[in-house]
Scaffold this active site. Sequence first.
Site, PDB file in Angstrom:
ATOM      1  N   VAL A  73      69.650  24.930   7.846  1.00 36.65           N
ATOM      2  CA  VAL A  73      69.887  24.231   9.111  1.00 36.65           C
ATOM      3  C   VAL A  73      69.625  25.151  10.306  1.00 36.65           C
ATOM      4  O   VAL A  73      68.954  24.768  11.269  1.00 36.65           O
ATOM      5  CB  VAL A  73      71.334  23.679   9.172  1.00 36.65           C
ATOM      6  N   LYS A 105      82.209  21.204   8.221  1.00 34.75           N
ATOM      7  CA  LYS A 105      83.258  20.207   7.972  1.00 34.75           C
ATOM      8  C   LYS A 105      84.533  20.834   7.436  1.00 34.75           C
ATOM      9  O   LYS A 105      85.639  20.385   7.727  1.00 34.75           O
ATOM     10  CB  LYS A 105      82.765  19.119   7.034  1.00 34.75           C
ATOM     11  N   VAL A 162      79.794  15.660   9.625  1.00 34.59           N
ATOM     12  CA  VAL A 162      79.994  14.493   8.780  1.00 34.59           C
ATOM     13  C   VAL A 162      78.699  13.698   8.723  1.00 34.59           C
ATOM     14  O   VAL A 162      78.115  13.366   9.753  1.00 34.59           O
ATOM     15  CB  VAL A 162      81.120  13.588   9.325  1.00 34.59           C
ATOM     16  N   GLY A 186      75.534  14.305   7.944  1.00 32.13           N
ATOM     17  CA  GLY A 186      74.348  14.978   8.470  1.00 32.13           C
ATOM     18  C   GLY A 186      73.643  14.365   9.649  1.00 32.13           C
ATOM     19  O   GLY A 186      74.004  14.597  10.796  1.00 32.13           O
ATOM     20  N   ILE A 219      73.418  11.213  10.638  1.00 34.61           N
ATOM     21  CA  ILE A 219      73.903   9.936  11.186  1.00 34.61           C
ATOM     22  C   ILE A 219      74.874  10.221  12.337  1.00 34.61           C
ATOM     23  O   ILE A 219      75.849  10.920  12.141  1.00 34.61           O
ATOM     24  CB  ILE A 219      74.645   9.108  10.103  1.00 34.61           C
ATOM     25  N   GLY A 234      68.061  20.706  -6.612  1.00 36.80           N
ATOM     26  CA  GLY A 234      68.727  21.284  -5.447  1.00 36.80           C
ATOM     27  C   GLY A 234      69.682  20.326  -4.742  1.00 36.80           C
ATOM     28  O   GLY A 234      70.153  20.588  -3.650  1.00 36.80           O
ATOM     29  N   ASP A 240      84.594  17.269  -1.037  1.00 36.25           N
ATOM     30  CA  ASP A 240      83.711  17.264   0.127  1.00 36.25           C
ATOM     31  C   ASP A 240      83.873  15.955   0.908  1.00 36.25           C
ATOM     32  O   ASP A 240      84.006  15.949   2.134  1.00 36.25           O
ATOM     33  CB  ASP A 240      82.256  17.440  -0.342  1.00 36.25           C
ATOM     34  N   LYS A 243      85.368  15.217   4.906  1.00 34.83           N
ATOM     35  CA  LYS A 243      84.677  14.413   5.916  1.00 34.83           C
ATOM     36  C   LYS A 243      85.533  13.221   6.327  1.00 34.83           C
ATOM     37  O   LYS A 243      85.650  12.896   7.500  1.00 34.83           O
ATOM     38  CB  LYS A 243      83.329  13.963   5.374  1.00 34.83           C
ATOM     39  N   GLY A 277      70.265  17.859   4.591  1.00 30.53           N
ATOM     40  CA  GLY A 277      68.889  18.297   4.799  1.00 30.53           C
ATOM     41  C   GLY A 277      68.779  19.011   6.128  1.00 30.53           C
ATOM     42  O   GLY A 277      69.483  18.687   7.085  1.00 30.53           O
TER      43      GLY A 277
END
Lengths: 446, 446
Positions: free
Chosen positions: B23, B115, B142, B144, B146, B197, B211, B215, B312
Amino acid sequence: MQEYGEGEALAPLRVGVAGLGNVGATLVRILQKDGADLKRKLGRQLEVVAVAARSRSRDRGIDISGLQWFDDPVALAKSDGIDLFVELIGGEDGPAFAAVKAALEIGRPVVTANKALLAKHGVALAKLAEESGTQLGFEAAVAGGIPVIKTLREGLGSARIAKVFGIMNGTCNYILTRMGNEDISFADCLKDAQALGYAEADPTFDVEGFDTAHKLSILSTLCFGYEIAPEKIRVEGISRITQQDIRVAADLGYKIKLLGIAQRTEHGIEQRVHPTFVPRGSAIAGVDGVMNAVALETDHVHELLLAGPGAGGPPTASSVLSDMLDIARGTKVPPLGVPSAELMPYVEAPMRAHEGGYYIRFNAKDVPGALASIATRMSEHSISIDSVIQRSDLNAKTVAADGSATRTVVMITQQTLESSVRETLAQIAADGFIVGEPQVIRIEAL
Amino acid sequence: MQEYGEGEALAPLRVGVAGLGNVGATLVRILQKDGADLKRKLGRQLEVVAVAARSRSRDRGIDISGLQWFDDPVALAKSDGIDLFVELIGGEDGPAFAAVKAALEIGRPVVTANKALLAKHGVALAKLAEESGTQLGFEAAVAGGIPVIKTLREGLGSARIAKVFGIMNGTCNYILTRMGNEDISFADCLKDAQALGYAEADPTFDVEGFDTAHKLSILSTLCFGYEIAPEKIRVEGISRITQQDIRVAADLGYKIKLLGIAQRTEHGIEQRVHPTFVPRGSAIAGVDGVMNAVALETDHVHELLLAGPGAGGPPTASSVLSDMLDIARGTKVPPLGVPSAELMPYVEAPMRAHEGGYYIRFNAKDVPGALASIATRMSEHSISIDSVIQRSDLNAKTVAADGSATRTVVMITQQTLESSVRETLAQIAADGFIVGEPQVIRIEAL
């Protein structure tokens, strides 16, 4: 501009609302009911202090007795007694335009739900807001309760948008959904939609796609930074869609949706509104009934879909309110995403340059050589055919002028140029093997 | 704070980025590549001037030779040379926490995609930002790509949220989608996800739902105004989901998704993460593969669905950038939606008070009276059964301890209390007609 966390109470933000239809009355009710909650969130009271509407005495289910009354929305917009003007009158000119302009000219922030006003005067009004250093919010103007304006303007960072498309008219989506689920004709669905209040007495603006074009022109400007140009959009409505078309679409794994689509191409920005074959499994195909959805394809985010209610008092009022909260917080963003001086003149990609798949339905005369003639013309223009459907159960009841029967022939093309399709269809018509206009519906791969 | 339209150039906003993984490197690349576009949009340059990471020499496909290098992210966070600190290190404590805290303490705005940090220290950090009068952005933390944080915080006006739920872990969604499409076991799908991955070497944090819980706790706070409390969330992962479960779900018209769900109830806020039966035709069921989605049910907007990429480099970097743009524009909103002093202590609705439908799969001993005994226990607790499925092709290969065969029995209940289900299952276990733990999966009507 207030700062949060300063620990001192800010003066209430005094709001004037022009237009007390469904959305206006709902907004006043929400502010009266949820005022304390909002104050807690905002550290500041949002208070409706004045209203303007046509009839003072009409029962709207809200108490306006304590509010200052204006007969003239322009007088309200300019009144010293308010800090924020909310325009919910509607119409692209007339009092709505006059009042919004008057407010912005004296540097007063404006919130509006008026897509027609934005589509026609958006650039001029954005410029006016910027010159006066004030704000112009219009979240509710596109896709009612879906926060698409904010997402495009602020939520996507630098993501370069390649394509925006969506279902932005609940009337059309309701009609197409019912036609698909229940095998009812367009005319009958329209009647039901009118009875349910989903369609106007004169439905032209909705069913012929103009409402969608207004909304698309606003989204397109936010996405691509070109001036708003609804009059340049190629618009086709849904009134010619038949049960035959819907059934064949279903057989082939598609649904028919009225989409507004804007995309970057090598020729400029292609903007179009038309019934579209969308794959049944795609996210947008699942958006049924009066729901709306907007999808974006970007470089960085790939695809994003926002779906929700496109109309109705409460969703629309909620979007109006989100703009009001931004203004109360002092948020300042150029209304159209970039400063209006940075907007570029719209470069229209000619529709003839559009490339895609096509559904074409012919009424072919029931004579030897008809299919061969159509297929030959297609091949002469190098149009590859993906499927041909000719089945007796699809045949329409039309007869040719000479009294002979017709057969329905459906062809699905592979990727091809709109110009090739148009030229081919003109020649096929001249060949005399078909009756009436062929039905042409574009296919989006999505 | 700058105003747009003032016509004078603002000084560049100098950015320091700590953490140059996928990122971070993508963010630096976007800023280097799209800098001119952003300046046009913003009237201001956004410039990365300094970075901190573990290895200075690693090839990341970006040119960092012109940037100031820091070994210590805290030193970068406090450096006089930057105006905005971006934390992309990760981890709930350690250098990430120390650096974010250090920046906020001196009134420097922070953007983070972390997060875990937010879930653990979000309230304290929001308070710190408010006290220093600065900003804390975490759109990327939270889902990615969106823009769900912005939508919840600013896009919904006053809409009172009744329920928020979503698919927030791409690893789990990828595994469940493949199990559904290809009839492969959880273990095999996990192996593939690791090879591609999509899953870590140690997948526990993802596949056991933690996870998603992190979030969800952040979304829940933004929705309901309660303090963040991930440790209070009832969490069940997907590692016990079998191909049998997936097949029966499909037969009954459902898909299985790992959902995080938070909703208002009369007992408080119910927060839970678990595999869930969702109706096949629902919008959320259509969100497959590594896609994420968040859905909201509100008073005013009814239902809103946001779907897009959950992870991503480019989508996540785009969300980081949208926070940076807000900060560059001077937008100021309390990080958690309401000022942190207004947050309420979390009131947990006990899971036993949950009401809903249940899918329950038993390995029943193949002896007379087994089904009757199970059904009787259900009826004693007034649990109404919607469907019972007992088919030879569903039978598991388990045998009871005494060597006898077992039969798979599936029951779908109508609305019932979680406490009734738990008590009933305890008694059924004690009766001795079943082998092993029954599989229990909650059903959401949506």
